[in-house]
Write a protein that holds these residues in place. Structure first.
Motif, mmCIF file in Angstrom:
data_model
loop_
_atom_site.group_PDB
_atom_site.id
_atom_site.type_symbol
_atom_site.label_atom_id
_atom_site.label_comp_id
_atom_site.label_asym_id
_atom_site.label_seq_id
_atom_site.Cartn_x
_atom_site.Cartn_y
_atom_site.Cartn_z
ATOM 1 N N HIS A 150 0.836 -1.209 0.000
ATOM 2 C CA HIS A 150 0.000 0.000 0.000
ATOM 3 C C HIS A 150 0.870 1.258 0.000
ATOM 4 C CE1 HIS A 150 -3.556 2.400 1.402
ATOM 5 N NE2 HIS A 150 -2.634 3.101 2.047
ATOM 6 N N GLU A 151 1.897 1.269 0.825
ATOM 7 C CA GLU A 151 2.765 2.451 0.908
ATOM 8 C C GLU A 151 3.554 2.637 -0.393
ATOM 9 O OE1 GLU A 151 2.366 4.528 3.350
ATOM 10 O OE2 GLU A 151 1.077 3.166 4.466
ATOM 11 N N HIS A 154 1.512 4.695 -2.559
ATOM 12 C CA HIS A 154 1.624 6.125 -2.249
ATOM 13 C C HIS A 154 2.927 6.687 -2.823
ATOM 14 C CE1 HIS A 154 -1.940 6.425 0.104
ATOM 15 N NE2 HIS A 154 -1.497 5.804 1.192
ATOM 16 N N HIS A 160 -5.754 7.011 -1.806
ATOM 17 C CA HIS A 160 -6.705 5.998 -1.328
ATOM 18 C C HIS A 160 -7.857 5.801 -2.305
ATOM 19 C CE1 HIS A 160 -5.193 6.434 3.056
ATOM 20 N NE2 HIS A 160 -4.481 5.576 2.361
HETATM 21 ZN ZN LIG Z 1 -2.568 5.007 2.784
#
Ligand SMILES: [Zn+2]
Length: 198
Positions: A150-151, A154, A160
């Motif tokens: 997930h990171e 980013h 998100h």
């Molecule tokens: Zn996040």
């Protein structure tokens, strides 16, 4: 489910909710499957390097990056190819430990050129730093995998994405709450939109 596992799951959920509250989201005009402000790493993601502070983070980053590099069998082909390096100066994405607590149950945060969360997406950047607080090491390996994946999203420029539920995108705001640990088709479409592919 073990009591500790339940506790950890709840903690991840709570932490992600805290982060989500800080993040405004914008839908990209070019697509409807992902969220980005169309800013990205100005080095690109082709034949670039990532670096991890210790063996455990290196292993996690290797496993997660493999899924992003290979499109995780989604059929979405991108130009992404990030490989591990022991030379931090050549890295565009660093995975580090920090003693700074980001708040109760926040498992990790991404800083793009030193700017955290939404602020990092206001302009292009040259290096991402994924910081893991002490709490990170307390969550189960499966959740660590999801959080790191997930990171990375980013660090690539993705925001998100909750429209399709916890198993529809690794950019769901509570990584680890679903069954997936890597990028899905929508996530790879976001990478393709930002960095190219077909
Ligand atoms: Zn996040």
């Amino acid at each position: 489910m073990k009591k500790t596992a339940i506790k950890a799951l709840f903690a991840v959920l709570a932490g992600a909710l805290i982060l989500f509250g800080l993040l405004p989201v914008q839908k990209a005009s070019a697509a409807y499957d992902y969220y980005t402000k169309s800013t990205k790493n100005y080095n690109g993601v082709t034949y670039q390097k990532f670096w991890a502070q210790d063996a455990t983070l290196s292993s996690l980053a290797n496993d997660s990056m493999y899924l992003w590099n290979s499109s995780n069998n989604t059929g979405i082909v991108t130009n992404m190819n990030l490989q591990n390096t022991t030379n931090r100066l050549s890295s565009i994405m660093d995975f580090v430990r920090t003693n700074v607590d980001f708040g109760q149950y926040v498992a990790a945060r991404t800083f793009n050129d030193g700017k955290a969360d939404a602020a990092a997406f206001e302009s292009n950047w040259g290096c991402s730093e994924i910081r893991c607080p002490p709490y990170f090491s307390q969550i189960p390996y499966h959740y660590q995998r999801a959080v790191i994946a997930h990171e990375i999203g980013h660090g690539l420029g993705l925001m998100h994405n909750n429209d399709w539920g916890k198993d529809g995108s690794i950019m769901y705001d509570r990584p680890g709450s679903g069954s997936i640990i890597g990028p899905q088709a929508r996530d790879m479409k976001g990478v393709r939109y930002l960095y190219g592919g077909y």
